[in-house]
Design a protein around this motif. Structure first.
Motif, PDB file in Angstrom:
ATOM      1  N   ARG A 148      49.091  36.786 104.586  1.00  0.00           N
ATOM      2  CA  ARG A 148      49.618  35.536 105.139  1.00  0.00           C
ATOM      3  C   ARG A 148      48.452  34.589 105.410  1.00  0.00           C
ATOM      4  O   ARG A 148      47.483  34.967 106.064  1.00  0.00           O
ATOM      5  CB  ARG A 148      50.371  35.798 106.446  1.00  0.00           C
ATOM      6  N   LEU A 149      48.569  33.388 104.923  1.00  0.00           N
ATOM      7  CA  LEU A 149      47.465  32.441 105.084  1.00  0.00           C
ATOM      8  C   LEU A 149      47.284  31.994 106.529  1.00  0.00           C
ATOM      9  O   LEU A 149      46.206  31.512 106.895  1.00  0.00           O
ATOM     10  CB  LEU A 149      47.681  31.219 104.194  1.00  0.00           C
ATOM     11  N   ASN A 150      48.311  32.158 107.358  1.00  0.00           N
ATOM     12  CA  ASN A 150      48.192  31.715 108.757  1.00  0.00           C
ATOM     13  C   ASN A 150      47.748  32.822 109.706  1.00  0.00           C
ATOM     14  O   ASN A 150      47.783  32.650 110.923  1.00  0.00           O
ATOM     15  CB  ASN A 150      49.507  31.108 109.242  1.00  0.00           C
ATOM     16  N   GLN A 151      47.350  33.965 109.168  1.00  0.00           N
ATOM     17  CA  GLN A 151      46.882  35.032 110.062  1.00  0.00           C
ATOM     18  C   GLN A 151      45.544  34.639 110.683  1.00  0.00           C
ATOM     19  O   GLN A 151      44.753  33.897 110.097  1.00  0.00           O
ATOM     20  CB  GLN A 151      46.750  36.351 109.317  1.00  0.00           C
ATOM     21  N   ASP A 152      45.309  35.119 111.889  1.00  0.00           N
ATOM     22  CA  ASP A 152      44.083  34.788 112.603  1.00  0.00           C
ATOM     23  C   ASP A 152      42.884  35.472 111.955  1.00  0.00           C
ATOM     24  O   ASP A 152      42.959  36.627 111.538  1.00  0.00           O
ATOM     25  CB  ASP A 152      44.174  35.222 114.066  1.00  0.00           C
ATOM     26  N   LEU A 153      41.793  34.730 111.870  1.00  0.00           N
ATOM     27  CA  LEU A 153      40.529  35.321 111.440  1.00  0.00           C
ATOM     28  C   LEU A 153      39.681  35.544 112.682  1.00  0.00           C
ATOM     29  O   LEU A 153      39.316  34.591 113.370  1.00  0.00           O
ATOM     30  CB  LEU A 153      39.808  34.414 110.445  1.00  0.00           C
ATOM     31  N   SER A 163      40.466  32.744  99.367  1.00  0.00           N
ATOM     32  CA  SER A 163      40.773  32.627 100.800  1.00  0.00           C
ATOM     33  C   SER A 163      41.559  33.842 101.285  1.00  0.00           C
ATOM     34  O   SER A 163      41.323  34.349 102.388  1.00  0.00           O
ATOM     35  CB  SER A 163      41.566  31.343 101.068  1.00  0.00           C
ATOM     36  N   ALA A 164      42.481  34.334 100.448  1.00  0.00           N
ATOM     37  CA  ALA A 164      43.263  35.515 100.818  1.00  0.00           C
ATOM     38  C   ALA A 164      42.370  36.749 100.934  1.00  0.00           C
ATOM     39  O   ALA A 164      42.552  37.582 101.834  1.00  0.00           O
ATOM     40  CB  ALA A 164      44.369  35.753  99.788  1.00  0.00           C
ATOM     41  N   PHE A 211      32.896  42.660 110.751  1.00  0.00           N
ATOM     42  CA  PHE A 211      33.294  41.666 109.762  1.00  0.00           C
ATOM     43  C   PHE A 211      32.104  40.808 109.345  1.00  0.00           C
ATOM     44  O   PHE A 211      31.899  40.549 108.146  1.00  0.00           O
ATOM     45  CB  PHE A 211      34.401  40.780 110.333  1.00  0.00           C
ATOM     46  N   SER A 212      31.304  40.383 110.319  1.00  0.00           N
ATOM     47  CA  SER A 212      30.138  39.549 110.003  1.00  0.00           C
ATOM     48  C   SER A 212      29.158  40.278 109.099  1.00  0.00           C
ATOM     49  O   SER A 212      28.595  39.685 108.170  1.00  0.00           O
ATOM     50  CB  SER A 212      29.427  39.111 111.293  1.00  0.00           C
ATOM     51  N   THR A 213      28.965  41.574 109.365  1.00  0.00           N
ATOM     52  CA  THR A 213      28.033  42.327 108.536  1.00  0.00           C
ATOM     53  C   THR A 213      28.640  42.667 107.178  1.00  0.00           C
ATOM     54  O   THR A 213      27.930  42.745 106.177  1.00  0.00           O
ATOM     55  CB  THR A 213      27.581  43.615 109.246  1.00  0.00           C
ATOM     56  N   MET A 214      29.961  42.846 107.121  1.00  0.00           N
ATOM     57  CA  MET A 214      30.625  43.101 105.831  1.00  0.00           C
ATOM     58  C   MET A 214      30.426  41.928 104.875  1.00  0.00           C
ATOM     59  O   MET A 214      30.163  42.112 103.688  1.00  0.00           O
ATOM     60  CB  MET A 214      32.127  43.346 106.032  1.00  0.00           C
ATOM     61  N   ILE A 215      30.548  40.697 105.391  1.00  0.00           N
ATOM     62  CA  ILE A 215      30.418  39.520 104.530  1.00  0.00           C
ATOM     63  C   ILE A 215      29.002  38.954 104.558  1.00  0.00           C
ATOM     64  O   ILE A 215      28.726  37.930 103.918  1.00  0.00           O
ATOM     65  CB  ILE A 215      31.439  38.425 104.896  1.00  0.00           C
ATOM     66  N   ASP A 216      28.098  39.633 105.284  1.00  0.00           N
ATOM     67  CA  ASP A 216      26.700  39.216 105.373  1.00  0.00           C
ATOM     68  C   ASP A 216      26.588  37.762 105.828  1.00  0.00           C
ATOM     69  O   ASP A 216      25.915  36.934 105.221  1.00  0.00           O
ATOM     70  CB  ASP A 216      25.997  39.403 104.019  1.00  0.00           C
ATOM     71  N   PHE A 217      27.292  37.455 106.916  1.00  0.00           N
ATOM     72  CA  PHE A 217      27.343  36.091 107.418  1.00  0.00           C
ATOM     73  C   PHE A 217      27.599  36.147 108.917  1.00  0.00           C
ATOM     74  O   PHE A 217      28.204  37.089 109.413  1.00  0.00           O
ATOM     75  CB  PHE A 217      28.481  35.329 106.712  1.00  0.00           C
ATOM     76  N   LEU A 276      39.609  41.016 104.104  1.00  0.00           N
ATOM     77  CA  LEU A 276      38.411  41.683 104.622  1.00  0.00           C
ATOM     78  C   LEU A 276      38.418  41.678 106.149  1.00  0.00           C
ATOM     79  O   LEU A 276      38.001  42.640 106.793  1.00  0.00           O
ATOM     80  CB  LEU A 276      37.150  40.987 104.100  1.00  0.00           C
ATOM     81  N   ASN A 277      38.917  40.583 106.711  1.00  0.00           N
ATOM     82  CA  ASN A 277      39.020  40.503 108.165  1.00  0.00           C
ATOM     83  C   ASN A 277      40.045  41.500 108.693  1.00  0.00           C
ATOM     84  O   ASN A 277      39.841  42.127 109.744  1.00  0.00           O
ATOM     85  CB  ASN A 277      39.373  39.080 108.586  1.00  0.00           C
ATOM     86  N   GLN A 278      41.156  41.669 107.982  1.00  0.00           N
ATOM     87  CA  GLN A 278      42.153  42.696 108.344  1.00  0.00           C
ATOM     88  C   GLN A 278      41.502  44.079 108.389  1.00  0.00           C
ATOM     89  O   GLN A 278      41.701  44.849 109.326  1.00  0.00           O
ATOM     90  CB  GLN A 278      43.273  42.748 107.292  1.00  0.00           C
ATOM     91  N   ILE A 279      40.741  44.382 107.352  1.00  0.00           N
ATOM     92  CA  ILE A 279      40.093  45.698 107.252  1.00  0.00           C
ATOM     93  C   ILE A 279      39.134  45.910 108.416  1.00  0.00           C
ATOM     94  O   ILE A 279      39.106  46.977 109.033  1.00  0.00           O
ATOM     95  CB  ILE A 279      39.358  45.821 105.899  1.00  0.00           C
ATOM     96  N   ALA A 280      38.350  44.879 108.716  1.00  0.00           N
ATOM     97  CA  ALA A 280      37.378  44.997 109.814  1.00  0.00           C
ATOM     98  C   ALA A 280      38.066  45.188 111.157  1.00  0.00           C
ATOM     99  O   ALA A 280      37.546  45.883 112.041  1.00  0.00           O
ATOM    100  CB  ALA A 280      36.485  43.761 109.852  1.00  0.00           C
ATOM    101  N   GLN A 281      39.267  44.599 111.332  1.00  0.00           N
ATOM    102  CA  GLN A 281      39.970  44.687 112.610  1.00  0.00           C
ATOM    103  C   GLN A 281      40.811  45.950 112.752  1.00  0.00           C
ATOM    104  O   GLN A 281      41.254  46.277 113.854  1.00  0.00           O
ATOM    105  CB  GLN A 281      40.888  43.466 112.798  1.00  0.00           C
TER     106      GLN A 281
END
Length: 423
Positions: free
Chosen positions: A81-86, A271-272, A92-98, A277-282
């Motif tokens: 869902r595009l409206n899910q919270d990030l 974007s999805a 998550f920050s380390t997964m995306i190296d950001f 990736l954020n879902q996985i991290a959470q």
């Protein structure tokens, strides 16, 4: 004779002047000021006809064509869902190296090009740029009518990039950005791409899915992980150069609609994928269903998570995971050691030693001796190793004798160190 020559020259001069006049050349000042030839608009109108949601606009360098695809923020792309919270977290920050990422300040970007190498002979003829705005997700597609309008096309890319600090791509660092830079260099336009921070999702996909998928192409990630099915409009990306040539030859904008659909879905998927990736991290429950659901390799996930952020790794969940063999767990423990997370590593080796793994007994003993200077625990795990070796019915007699001798020597060495330290 002289008169005949003069007549001949006058007649010839008259013929030459007549021919020059037919070509538009006049003597002296022209009768009316020069007007540059009007730019053909048919090619723009051909694009307008093919893309009803597009329009012709103009910037400093001239006209350009932009197509817009608008989705409600409640739209579900595949499983996301595009409206899910990030939610920003350390993992998550380390997964995306950001560092912390704001989805509203992120521009997903994908290009379609005339060739597959970022040299001056190849160029971008379509770029899709997706972003969130209020309660919508908008994909803006700039389409290049022909190379006459490339500077206006590039300038509009620069204008859009300037509104979003973060670029989100798939192999963009190696392909899309160098391609844009190459064309900017050709036109002597300053490099505007260096102003943006960049999250390239391809290395992340390779890190976590390289062993669980046949490849890490975006199309494979869409099908297997994001659960996206493209419809009949889809045109494979490799056909893009040929279709664009057809467009240039025929001025038929409809030949580009399939590749525009391909580009639009690519951008949506970027974007999805970030949200996935954020879902996985959470996710708090990382059991067999978790790995199966996300088509993740358990060993790779834990090994890379450990490498990225050891503090966030749930050792207990990791040790009880049925997908993980002892060999896999030892590899993760080795990763912890490489990055200096000794406490995490010893937890794994101790747990495996308690389950009767000889190699882990010896590794635990080594760490207690060398890293923690705890000779009692080193001796305890070495003695446990002797017990396990005696129970081994597969190892050959002489190999067993040789290994037993080495372990007993290590026990004596630890006893000497213990005595020397007055313990």
């Amino acid at each position: 004779m002289v008169q005949e020559i003069d007549d001949f020259q006058k007649n010839n001069m008259s013929d030459i002047l007549s021919q020059l006049k037919n070509l538009g050349v006049t003597l002296g000042m022209p009768e009316k000021p020069y007007e540059p030839p009007k730019q053909p608009v048919d090619i723009f109108h051909a694009l307008e006809k093919a893309f009803p949601n597009g329009n012709i606009d103009e910037n400093f360098y001239g006209p350009y064509f932009i197509n817009r695809c608008v989705y409600p923020k409640s739209y579900t792309h595949g499983r996301v869902r595009l409206n899910q919270d990030l939610i920003n977290s350390r993992l998550f920050s380390t997964m995306i190296d950001f560092g912390e990422i704001n989805i509203q300040e992120t521009l997903a970007m994908d290009t379609e090009t005339s060739g597959l190498s970022a040299n001056s002979a190849s160029f971008v003829f379509m770029i899709g740029m997706g972003h969130f705005i209020e309660d919508q997700y908008v994909v803006e597609q700039l389409i290049l009518p022909d190379l006459t309008y490339e500077k206006a096309f590039l300038y509009q890319i620069e204008t859009t990039f300037a509104r979003y600090p973060i670029l989100l791509t798939y192999n963009g660092k190696s392909f899309d950005i160098p391609m844009i830079r190459g064309r900017c260099n050709f036109h002597m336009i300053p490099d505007f791409c260096s102003e943006n921070q960049h999250v390239d999702l391809l290395p992340i996909a390779r890190k976590f899915w390289n062993k669980s998928l046949p490849n890490c192409r975006l199309s494979t990630m869409e099908k297997e992980v994001l659960k996206i099915q493209r419809d009949d409009q889809e045109v494979p990306g490799f056909m893009a150069p040929e279709l664009y040539r057809d467009f240039l030859n025929t001025s038929d904008g409809s030949v580009l609609t399939g590749i525009a659909y391909h580009n639009e879905i690519d951008v949506l998927s970027l974007s999805a994928f970030l949200l996935l990736l954020n879902q996985i991290a959470q996710s708090e429950k990382r059991d067999s269903d978790f790995f199966s659901d996300y088509v993740l390799s358990g060993p790779d996930f834990y090994r890379n998570s450990a490498l990225l952020d050891p503090e966030e790794t749930d050792i207990q969940s990791f040790l009880t995971n049925p997908y993980m063999s002892n060999h896999d767990k030892q590899k993760v423990a080795g990763t912890f050691l490489k990055i200096g997370a000794k406490e995490k590593a010893i937890q794994i080796y101790k747990a495996l030693a308690d389950e009767g793994d000889l190699k882990s007994c010896l590794q635990a003993a080594y760490l207690y001796e060398k890293e923690f200077r705890n000779y009692d625990l080193a001796i305890m795990y070495l003695q446990k190793g002797v017990e396990l070796l005696n129970q081994d019915e597969i190892l050959g007699k002489w190999s067993k004798i040789d290994r037993m001798k080495k372990i007993n020597q290590m026990i004596e060495k630890n006893k000497e160190k213990k005595q020397k330290n007055g313990e």
